[in-house]
Design an enzyme around this catalytic site. Structure first.
Site, PDB file in Angstrom:
ATOM      1  N   ASP A  86      27.020   2.668  13.248  1.00  0.00           N
ATOM      2  CA  ASP A  86      27.282   1.236  13.017  1.00  0.00           C
ATOM      3  C   ASP A  86      27.405   0.444  14.325  1.00  0.00           C
ATOM      4  O   ASP A  86      27.200  -0.771  14.329  1.00  0.00           O
ATOM      5  CB  ASP A  86      28.580   1.049  12.211  1.00  0.00           C
ATOM      6  CG  ASP A  86      28.559   1.800  10.880  1.00  0.00           C
ATOM      7  OD1 ASP A  86      27.456   2.143  10.418  1.00  0.00           O
ATOM      8  OD2 ASP A  86      29.643   2.041  10.319  1.00  0.00           O
ATOM      9  N   ARG A 123      36.467  12.538   5.904  1.00  0.00           N
ATOM     10  CA  ARG A 123      37.370  11.380   5.982  1.00  0.00           C
ATOM     11  C   ARG A 123      38.638  11.870   5.288  1.00  0.00           C
ATOM     12  O   ARG A 123      38.691  11.926   4.065  1.00  0.00           O
ATOM     13  CB  ARG A 123      36.781  10.186   5.240  1.00  0.00           C
ATOM     14  CG  ARG A 123      35.408   9.737   5.759  1.00  0.00           C
ATOM     15  CD  ARG A 123      34.974   8.459   5.078  1.00  0.00           C
ATOM     16  NE  ARG A 123      33.552   8.225   5.154  1.00  0.00           N
ATOM     17  CZ  ARG A 123      32.919   7.679   6.202  1.00  0.00           C
ATOM     18  NH1 ARG A 123      33.585   7.346   7.265  1.00  0.00           N
ATOM     19  NH2 ARG A 123      31.615   7.499   6.160  1.00  0.00           N
ATOM     20  N   ASP A 153      29.938  -0.534  15.859  1.00  0.00           N
ATOM     21  CA  ASP A 153      30.830  -1.657  15.549  1.00  0.00           C
ATOM     22  C   ASP A 153      32.172  -1.565  16.260  1.00  0.00           C
ATOM     23  O   ASP A 153      33.158  -2.146  15.812  1.00  0.00           O
ATOM     24  CB  ASP A 153      31.058  -1.720  14.028  1.00  0.00           C
ATOM     25  CG  ASP A 153      31.674  -0.434  13.486  1.00  0.00           C
ATOM     26  OD1 ASP A 153      31.689   0.588  14.203  1.00  0.00           O
ATOM     27  OD2 ASP A 153      32.145  -0.447  12.333  1.00  0.00           O
ATOM     28  N   ARG A 180      28.153  -0.552   7.294  1.00  0.00           N
ATOM     29  CA  ARG A 180      29.436  -0.897   6.667  1.00  0.00           C
ATOM     30  C   ARG A 180      29.666  -2.408   6.744  1.00  0.00           C
ATOM     31  O   ARG A 180      28.860  -3.154   6.207  1.00  0.00           O
ATOM     32  CB  ARG A 180      30.595  -0.129   7.320  1.00  0.00           C
ATOM     33  CG  ARG A 180      31.814  -0.053   6.424  1.00  0.00           C
ATOM     34  CD  ARG A 180      32.927   0.715   7.088  1.00  0.00           C
ATOM     35  NE  ARG A 180      32.649   2.119   7.180  1.00  0.00           N
ATOM     36  CZ  ARG A 180      32.857   2.997   6.197  1.00  0.00           C
ATOM     37  NH1 ARG A 180      33.373   2.614   5.074  1.00  0.00           N
ATOM     38  NH2 ARG A 180      32.579   4.265   6.354  1.00  0.00           N
ATOM     39  N   THR A 196      29.280   6.448  16.121  1.00  0.00           N
ATOM     40  CA  THR A 196      28.990   5.907  14.794  1.00  0.00           C
ATOM     41  C   THR A 196      27.682   5.135  14.855  1.00  0.00           C
ATOM     42  O   THR A 196      27.443   4.398  15.822  1.00  0.00           O
ATOM     43  CB  THR A 196      30.111   4.977  14.269  1.00  0.00           C
ATOM     44  OG1 THR A 196      29.577   4.166  13.207  1.00  0.00           O
ATOM     45  CG2 THR A 196      30.677   4.045  15.324  1.00  0.00           C
ATOM     46  N   GLY A 252      32.086   9.329   9.262  1.00  0.00           N
ATOM     47  CA  GLY A 252      30.647   9.501   9.026  1.00  0.00           C
ATOM     48  C   GLY A 252      29.994  10.155  10.236  1.00  0.00           C
ATOM     49  O   GLY A 252      30.275   9.771  11.370  1.00  0.00           O
TER      50      GLY A 252
HETATM   51  O1  F6P Z   1      30.186   4.428   9.224  1.00  0.00           O
HETATM   52  C1  F6P Z   1      28.968   5.067   9.059  1.00  0.00           C
HETATM   53  C2  F6P Z   1      28.413   4.808   7.677  1.00  0.00           C
HETATM   54  O2  F6P Z   1      27.155   5.451   7.582  1.00  0.00           O
HETATM   55  C3  F6P Z   1      28.298   3.338   7.271  1.00  0.00           C
HETATM   56  O3  F6P Z   1      27.157   2.724   7.821  1.00  0.00           O
HETATM   57  C4  F6P Z   1      28.268   3.453   5.772  1.00  0.00           C
HETATM   58  O4  F6P Z   1      28.710   2.270   5.154  1.00  0.00           O
HETATM   59  C5  F6P Z   1      29.214   4.595   5.505  1.00  0.00           C
HETATM   60  O5  F6P Z   1      29.263   5.368   6.696  1.00  0.00           O
HETATM   61  C6  F6P Z   1      28.795   5.490   4.362  1.00  0.00           C
HETATM   62  O6  F6P Z   1      29.789   6.433   4.179  1.00  0.00           O
HETATM   63  P1  F6P Z   1      29.601   7.747   3.288  1.00  0.00           P
HETATM   64  O7  F6P Z   1      28.744   8.700   4.051  1.00  0.00           O
HETATM   65  O8  F6P Z   1      30.992   8.243   3.101  1.00  0.00           O
HETATM   66  O9  F6P Z   1      28.925   7.320   2.023  1.00  0.00           O
END
Ligand code: F6P
Length: 324
Positions: free
Chosen positions: A129, A74, A131, A173, A127, A13
């Protein structure tokens, strides 16, 4: 081994601050007499040799831009042994002496896989997050938090006028750091995070009742996406308290926008450090920061570290709303 050519990629992300980080990597590489290739679309770019040579000018005026000029992905293929072997072959074909991978824990696992094939790698945490256990801070967190705070401040105006309850869902997440930080910053009535067991009566209903007894007529409930959905919580509040909450899912808006000064500066320091490490022959490292100073740790060790929500965050939140 002298390092002559490196690659840089952004993966997973995106987060605001990736661009200033790419800029720092490219400029530091050139400063050290090292050529730098941008690998596009994360690990897919390594598999497909989707690369571009970067010079000082090619990263001009990106310090203030959200997203990532290298694109991101990803990569499912990179999770397979076959995909990893193709990526290694590209590194060898291009004569890359090392890779700098900017992203979250998935990106780090990818870099660790490359490292097993003998490719030198250094990771930079980016990120929203926040995390990643080995670092207090990951690039993009500050911008995302400020974006969410600004949106919720706007929501509060209308919640106050209508004396309503608002339930806001925050990204993260499986982690609640972003939600907790934002909740403290906006003066939320309650914050629900996946790290703490949730008792709906105790953690939401009673808090709203206490706020009401204290004379408040509007309530702001912040929920981390990993702790549940805002619409489910709103439905429960309607059923149990007869409220008519309004639901807001901030979603991907939190991932965009101009990076804050803090994200730009940390991205610049981390990008600089990552190149210096590769140039010094170090590999399989993650840049991390704690209490304002910067360091690096082994990728596997970094991935094994865990962070938790601090008790002071929960206690302070309760005190702000008069809840015992
Ligand atoms: O890891 C970053 C993030 O934005 C999370 O907070 C979220 O759950 C996820 O990516 C969303 O992923 P995508 O952009 O693939 O929907």
């Amino acid at each position: 081994m002298s390092v002559k050519r490196i690659g840089v990629l952004t993966s997973g992300g995106d987060s605001p601050g990736m661009n200033p980080c790419v800029r720092a990597v490219v400029r530091t590489a050139i400063y050290n007499g090292i050529e730098c290739y941008g690998i596009r679309r994360g690990y897919n770019g390594l598999i497909n040799a989707d690369v571009v040579k970067l010079d000082e000018k090619s990263v001009s005026h990106i310090i203030n831009r959200g997203g990532t000029v290298l694109y991101t992905a990803r990569s499912k293929e990179f999770m397979t042994e076959e995909g990893q072997k193709k990526a290694v072959a590209t590194c060898k074909f291009l004569g890359l002496d090392g890779i700098i991978a900017i992203g979250g824990d998935g990106t780090f696992r990818g870099a660790a896989a490359l490292s097993k094939y003998g490719i030198n790698v250094v990771c930079i945490p980016a990120t929203i997050d926040n995390d990643i256990g080995c670092t207090n801070y990951s690039i993009g967190f500050d911008t995302a938090a400020n974006t969410a705070i600004e949106c919720i401040d706007k929501l509060r105006d209308t919640m106050q006028s209508h004396e309503r309850c608002s339930v806001v869902e925050i990204m993260g997440r499986n982690a609640g750091y972003l939600a907790m930080y934002v909740g403290l910053a906006v003066g939320a009535t309650a914050v629900l995070v996946p790290e703490k067991e949730i008792d709906f009566q105790r953690d939401v209903v009673e808090k709203i009742r206490q706020a009401s007894l204290n004379g408040f007529t509007h309530y702001m409930i912040v929920v981390a996406e990993g702790a549940g959905s805002a619409s489910d919580i709103a439905k429960q509040l309607e059923d149990e308290m007869g409220l008519e909450p309004r639901v807001t899912v901030l979603g991907h808006i939190q991932r965009g926008g101009t990076p804050t000064g803090r994200d730009r500066v940390n991205a610049t320091k981390m990008g600089y450090m990552a190149v210096e490490l590769l140039a010094a022959g170090k590999t399989n490292r993650v840049i991390c920061t704690k209490d304002g100073s910067f360091d690096d740790v082994d990728i596997q060790e970094g991935l094994a570290m865990v962070r938790d929500i601090q008790q002071i965050e929960i206690d302070a939140l309760n005190a702000m709303t008069g809840y015992r």
